[in-house]
Design an enzyme around this catalytic site. Structure first.
Site, mmCIF file in Angstrom:
data_model
loop_
_atom_site.group_PDB
_atom_site.id
_atom_site.type_symbol
_atom_site.label_atom_id
_atom_site.label_comp_id
_atom_site.label_asym_id
_atom_site.label_seq_id
_atom_site.Cartn_x
_atom_site.Cartn_y
_atom_site.Cartn_z
ATOM 1 N N ARG A 1 -0.330 4.540 -0.620
ATOM 2 C CA ARG A 1 -0.973 5.814 -0.370
ATOM 3 C C ARG A 1 -0.212 6.601 0.406
ATOM 4 O O ARG A 1 0.224 6.224 1.409
ATOM 5 C CB ARG A 1 -2.357 5.406 -0.022
ATOM 6 C CG ARG A 1 -3.296 4.757 -1.078
ATOM 7 C CD ARG A 1 -4.605 4.321 -0.637
ATOM 8 N NE ARG A 1 -4.463 3.030 0.109
ATOM 9 C CZ ARG A 1 -5.524 2.405 0.667
ATOM 10 N NH1 ARG A 1 -6.834 2.767 0.206
ATOM 11 N NH2 ARG A 1 -5.324 1.319 1.417
ATOM 12 N N ASP B 1 0.849 -1.173 0.094
ATOM 13 C CA ASP B 1 -0.078 -0.003 0.129
ATOM 14 C C ASP B 1 0.854 1.381 0.077
ATOM 15 O O ASP B 1 1.564 1.427 1.040
ATOM 16 C CB ASP B 1 -0.809 0.067 1.043
ATOM 17 C CG ASP B 1 -1.974 1.139 0.984
ATOM 18 O OD1 ASP B 1 -1.892 1.905 0.569
ATOM 19 O OD2 ASP B 1 -3.063 0.897 1.853
#
Length: 195
Positions: A129, A127
């Protein structure tokens, strides 16, 4: 060296939808543009309902059922239209690996990898982000207490790190289908989602 991120924001416009009347504002962060979709005067609620929805073009726009993104987005729009609140449409496609790499990850998933394995094989973290713009949007609306609409405990930690108190975590439970059972299993067992 100044590494401060520069944000721009649009004016606020009306956005009527099949779910009800919303307002909309765009935020620009470097090359990415994000959206705040909200009900009028929601920030006057003591603890408004908020969803940080990560962009999923294949699900949100084209109705792919390899994930649960489309159903989560539309459930959030329904709830926020009813109760008042905000959706941050966080435009970091494929957990921020971009659309081209997301499709490459899909190809690897077609060959048997799960979502985490595919991202790692392509050279990315599971991930990637970042949430700077989310903090900027919270500041823009003077939000200090919210009810967070999420299944993802990592988003709880992100929001708490932005000095916003979560008074309640509201889950968005979507029934699985044969195409997304493996995806949801990885979310639950390897990423800790509450499903």
């Amino acid at each position: 060296m100044n590494t401060q991120i520069h944000f721009e924001k649009s004016s606020i416009a009306n956005m009527p939808s099949k779910y009800g009347k919303f307002k909309i504002r765009a935020y620009k962060e470097a090359h990415q543009e994000h959206l705040a979709i909200f009900t009028e005067n929601f920030e006057q609620q003591e603890s408004p309902l908020v969803r940080i929805h990560s962009e999923c073009l294949t699900g949100d726009t084209f109705g792919s059922i390899k994930c649960d993104c489309n159903n989560q987005l539309h459930k959030a729009l329904e709830l926020i239209a009813l109760e008042g609140g905000l959706i941050i449409y966080h435009r970091q496609e494929g957990r921020n690996i971009g659309l081209l790499n997301k499709i490459n990850a899909y190809c690897l998933q077609d060959q048997g990898r799960n979502t985490i394995e595919a991202n790692v094989e392509l050279g990315f973290a599971p991930d990637q982000r970042t949430y700077d713009v989310v903090g900027e949007i919270f500041k823009d609306f003077n939000l200090t207490k919210i009810r967070l609409l999420t299944n993802n405990p990592a988003k709880v930690h992100v929001v708490e790190g932005l000095n916003v108190t979560i008074t309640e975590r509201v889950p968005v439970i979507i029934n699985p289908n044969p195409h997304n059972e493996g995806y949801l299993k990885v979310k639950k067992e390897q990423m800790g989602h509450d499903l």
